[in-house]
Design a protein around this motif. Structure first.
Motif, PDB file in Angstrom:
ATOM      1  N   ARG A 190       0.818  -1.214   0.000  1.00  8.71           N
ATOM      2  CA  ARG A 190       0.000   0.000   0.000  1.00  8.71           C
ATOM      3  C   ARG A 190       0.852   1.264   0.000  1.00  8.71           C
ATOM      4  O   ARG A 190       0.492   2.250  -0.625  1.00  8.71           O
ATOM      5  N   ARG A 191       1.956   1.246   0.731  1.00  8.66           N
ATOM      6  CA  ARG A 191       2.842   2.410   0.794  1.00  8.66           C
ATOM      7  C   ARG A 191       4.272   1.941   0.565  1.00  8.66           C
ATOM      8  O   ARG A 191       4.678   0.899   1.091  1.00  8.66           O
ATOM      9  N   ILE A 192       5.013   2.723  -0.203  1.00 13.51           N
ATOM     10  CA  ILE A 192       6.390   2.386  -0.539  1.00 13.51           C
ATOM     11  C   ILE A 192       7.295   3.538  -0.125  1.00 13.51           C
ATOM     12  O   ILE A 192       6.965   4.706  -0.362  1.00 13.51           O
ATOM     13  N   ARG A 193       8.440   3.204   0.469  1.00  8.58           N
ATOM     14  CA  ARG A 193       9.444   4.217   0.787  1.00  8.58           C
ATOM     15  C   ARG A 193      10.821   3.599   0.547  1.00  8.58           C
ATOM     16  O   ARG A 193      11.115   2.534   1.093  1.00  8.58           O
ATOM     17  N   ASP A 194      11.605   4.263  -0.281  1.00  7.08           N
ATOM     18  CA  ASP A 194      12.947   3.781  -0.627  1.00  7.08           C
ATOM     19  C   ASP A 194      12.920   2.353  -1.158  1.00  7.08           C
ATOM     20  O   ASP A 194      13.785   1.533  -0.845  1.00  7.08           O
ATOM     21  N   GLY A 195      11.911   2.056  -1.955  1.00  5.14           N
ATOM     22  CA  GLY A 195      11.821   0.749  -2.593  1.00  5.14           C
ATOM     23  C   GLY A 195      11.347  -0.379  -1.701  1.00  5.14           C
ATOM     24  O   GLY A 195      11.371  -1.548  -2.109  1.00  5.14           O
ATOM     25  N   ARG A 196      10.892  -0.081  -0.471  1.00  5.62           N
ATOM     26  CA  ARG A 196      10.433  -1.109   0.454  1.00  5.62           C
ATOM     27  C   ARG A 196       8.989  -0.841   0.838  1.00  5.62           C
ATOM     28  O   ARG A 196       8.548   0.310   0.926  1.00  5.62           O
ATOM     29  N   ALA A 197       8.251  -1.915   1.096  1.00  6.59           N
ATOM     30  CA  ALA A 197       6.846  -1.805   1.472  1.00  6.59           C
ATOM     31  C   ALA A 197       6.757  -1.437   2.947  1.00  6.59           C
ATOM     32  O   ALA A 197       7.090  -2.248   3.825  1.00  6.59           O
ATOM     33  N   THR A 198       6.339  -0.215   3.246  1.00  8.54           N
ATOM     34  CA  THR A 198       6.228   0.236   4.630  1.00  8.54           C
ATOM     35  C   THR A 198       4.843  -0.009   5.204  1.00  8.54           C
ATOM     36  O   THR A 198       4.661   0.030   6.419  1.00  8.54           O
ATOM     37  N   GLU A 199       3.854  -0.220   4.342  1.00  7.67           N
ATOM     38  CA  GLU A 199       2.502  -0.545   4.791  1.00  7.67           C
ATOM     39  C   GLU A 199       1.913  -1.556   3.827  1.00  7.67           C
ATOM     40  O   GLU A 199       2.038  -1.421   2.612  1.00  7.67           O
ATOM     41  N   ILE A 200       1.269  -2.565   4.378  1.00  4.91           N
ATOM     42  CA  ILE A 200       0.668  -3.600   3.542  1.00  4.91           C
ATOM     43  C   ILE A 200      -0.814  -3.704   3.842  1.00  4.91           C
ATOM     44  O   ILE A 200      -1.267  -3.439   4.961  1.00  4.91           O
ATOM     45  N   GLY A 201      -1.576  -4.079   2.828  1.00  2.71           N
ATOM     46  CA  GLY A 201      -2.979  -4.393   2.999  1.00  2.71           C
ATOM     47  C   GLY A 201      -3.182  -5.895   2.932  1.00  2.71           C
ATOM     48  O   GLY A 201      -2.354  -6.624   2.384  1.00  2.71           O
ATOM     49  N   ILE A 202      -4.285  -6.375   3.497  1.00  2.00           N
ATOM     50  CA  ILE A 202      -4.588  -7.809   3.491  1.00  2.00           C
ATOM     51  C   ILE A 202      -5.935  -7.999   2.813  1.00  2.00           C
ATOM     52  O   ILE A 202      -6.952  -7.460   3.267  1.00  2.00           O
ATOM     53  N   VAL A 203      -5.939  -8.753   1.727  1.00  2.00           N
ATOM     54  CA  VAL A 203      -7.172  -9.103   1.015  1.00  2.00           C
ATOM     55  C   VAL A 203      -7.443 -10.575   1.294  1.00  2.00           C
ATOM     56  O   VAL A 203      -6.649 -11.443   0.921  1.00  2.00           O
ATOM     57  N   PHE A 204      -8.549 -10.855   1.960  1.00  2.00           N
ATOM     58  CA  PHE A 204      -8.875 -12.229   2.300  1.00  2.00           C
ATOM     59  C   PHE A 204      -9.692 -12.863   1.188  1.00  2.00           C
ATOM     60  O   PHE A 204     -10.599 -12.238   0.633  1.00  2.00           O
TER      61      PHE A 204
END
Length: 587
Positions: free
Chosen positions: A550-564
């Motif tokens: 969901r959010r990217i900073r410096d090429g890394r995922a800093t926030e993830i979402g979960i789709v069930f």
């Protein structure tokens, strides 16, 4: 002169019919290709009575295929597809050979032909068709994970040289009977591929250099690129290399470089590709004698079923499993083995060399191609959803402006209208780092990004963005239920920090995951899977759920979402309901 006018009138009517059919193709995918094929049959020997010499059809078909491959390479961005290059090339070489052998075994049994004839028919049908794959993937209205999309596009564009080499080799074997020993064949194949690859890289660089250095009059840039590609194709073939591989590689090289007038080049090549694939299907249809198809209809349909359900899936599984592809991804790539004009085009080679059973090869190839387009072409979108590899793609009203300024060749200016319910107005929306705000038009006034502040409804926001990444902005400007879907279904109703350990995540939500993943964080998983090239919307399957960046900073995922998934979501809802009931009783 009257005959010339008749031909010109007929050609114009055919083009207009094709343009009208393209409106239908937007909704149904495959019919546009089939319309040209059916029109060719209607104009052929048992229709209007026109006949085309196989040599002319082969020459025009080769030119058309070269244009299609060049355009396909030009529109493929390798940077986000680097993890797909190795598996795609393996599938384009070993996969073609495996598919050809399995198809040959079925053809020998179904048609009662010898093993060399069976291998020839297997080689004709072994490669996927770049024109069909490029056209249907872009017209299906869906987006695919980068590795899956990359494998399909790179494989379909690079597997033709192996199929052409095998077909020419077997035609020579059947007509002459002496093709040299295994060592000579291996050397010929290597030379074929190495020359195609080397001259393709050189040709792509020279075309890019010419576009950037030459002061061409406006409008001539696309013609320069097209003429360069055709010249490269012919020169490579003259040197006994693979011209098809050379033009595809040249398009790839050109597509990765900052080039002047690239938007104009791309637009003209898109139109040229449309015309090339339509013309190729039309001419190949004119070689068909419909009454002779009935004699091979049953065995040809059975062979098509073997190709779609056995040969292609087995080859894909054997080639992609070692690279860590998920079963669902392997299943989808195995199904999208679209056969198109390439199969019919290669089947015209036996006609050109006047081989025994040449009509049999051509008729069987024709039935298999039509079956593939009807069955696989029309089920592309349902298959992507069935195998759970489809990513929603928002085709919003985008204004694109070509930039031909020094230092700005790697970007284009795109503009979006901000609707009252656009996803960009939600609290979790965040612009990708590569999207550079340029200006905002608000109530008739032009504002700089620093003056405009946060996006407001009815704004028109303009961004500088790399052409290959623009579609990632689309979901931000979706409206209504599409915005809610982007917020909840595409990116997940739940969000967590990227540094959460997967073991804790799996334990909390009851997700079954391999023990080796438990100590890793979600951010590490994304970085490993996508080799440091993580983008907003990238997805990883985890047990009965999918993690979304969901959010990217410096090429890394800093926030993830979960789709069930449906079953997992049901279990989660029951688990939460149980805890609510316990809390209610306790308090």
């Amino acid at each position: 002169m009257a005959r010339t006018d008749t031909w010109l009138l007929g050609g114009a009517l055919v083009a207009l019919l094709g343009i009208g059919s393209s409106l239908v193709a937007r909704r149904f995918g495959a019919p546009l290709l089939l319309v040209f094929l059916a029109l060719g049959v209607a104009l052929g020997p048992e229709g209007a009575g026109f006949t085309m010499a196989p040599g002319i059809v082969y020459a025009i078909g080769a030119l058309a295929l070269a244009i299609i491959l060049f355009d396909g390479g030009l529109q493929t961005r390798l940077a986000p597809l680097r993890p797909a290059i190795a598996p795609a090339l393996w599938l384009a070489t070993a996969g073609v050979a495996i598919t050809a052998v399995l198809t040959a075994l079925a053809a020998m049994w179904l048609l009662g032909i010898g093993w060399v004839e069976g291998l020839l028919l297997g080689a004709v049908l072994a490669s996927t068709d770049a024109a069909a794959v490029f056209f249907l993937l872009r017209g299906a209205g869906i987006a695919l994970p980068k590795r899956v999309n990359g494998v399909l596009e790179i494989e379909s564009g690079s597997n033709d040289p192996v199929a052409v080499f095998l077909t020419v080799l077997l035609c020579t074997w059947l007509s002459v009977g002496n093709v040299g020993g295994p060592g000579g064949l291996a050397l010929t194949l290597v030379l074929h591929l190495v020359l195609g690859l080397g001259l393709g890289v050189l040709g792509g660089r020279l075309i890019a250099l010419g576009l950037n250095r030459l002061s061409l009059p406006e409008g001539l840039h696309p013609l320069f690129a097209l003429a360069g590609a055709v010249g490269l194709f012919a020169a490579t073939n003259t040197l006994h290399g693979s011209g098809f591989l050379a033009v595809y590689v040249a398009g790839l090289v050109l597509g990765q470089k900052p080039v002047r007038a690239i938007a104009n080049v791309t637009t003209v090549l898109n139109a040229s590709t449309w015309l090339a694939q339509g013309g190729m299907f039309l001419l190949l249809g004119m070689l068909v004698v419909p009454s002779t198809l009935l004699d091979v209809l049953g065995p040809a349909l059975a062979l098509a079923a073997v190709l779609m359900l056995v040969a292609r899936p087995v080859a894909v599984a054997a080639c992609l499993a070692p690279f860590g592809f998920h079963k669902r991804e392997i299943g989808f790539v195995g199904w999208v083995g679209l056969r198109g004009a390439v199969g019919i085009f290669l089947a015209s080679l036996p006609l050109l060399t006047d081989l025994p059973n040449a009509a049999l090869y051509f008729n069987v190839a024709f039935v298999v191609v039509v079956t593939s387009l009807l069955v696989q072409g029309w089920t592309l979108k349902p298959a992507a959803k069935l195998f759970r590899v489809a990513l929603p793609r928002r085709d919003t009203a985008t204004r694109r402006i070509e930039l031909d300024l020094p230092g700005q060749l790697e970007f284009e200016l795109v503009g979006y209208r901000v609707g009252p319910t656009s996803a960009v107005l939600t609290k979790n929306a965040e612009l990708p780092g590569w999207a550079r705000p340029a200006m905002v038009v608000r109530e008739g006034r032009i504002l700089l990004p620093t003056e405009a502040g946060a996006a407001q409804a009815d704004d028109t926001a303009y961004f500088l963005a790399p052409p290959g990444e623009v579609y990632r902005l689309d979901w931000l400007f979706a409206e209504g239920h599409e915005a809610r879907e982007a917020e909840h279904e595409t990116f997940g109703a739940f969000s967590l920090a990227g540094d959460v350990p997967l073991g804790e995540l799996a334990g909390f939500y009851g997700l079954p995951i391999p023990p080796r993943y438990a100590a890793h964080t979600a951010s590490e998983m994304f970085a490993t899977r996508f080799e440091g090239e993580v983008h907003i919307g990238d997805r990883i399957a985890l047990g009965g759920a999918t993690l979304v960046a969901r959010r990217i900073r410096d090429g890394r995922a800093t926030e993830i979402g979960i789709v069930f998934h449906t079953d997992s979501l049901g279990r989660l809802q029951r688990w939460m309901s149980g805890w609510r009931e316990r809390l209610r009783r306790a308090f």
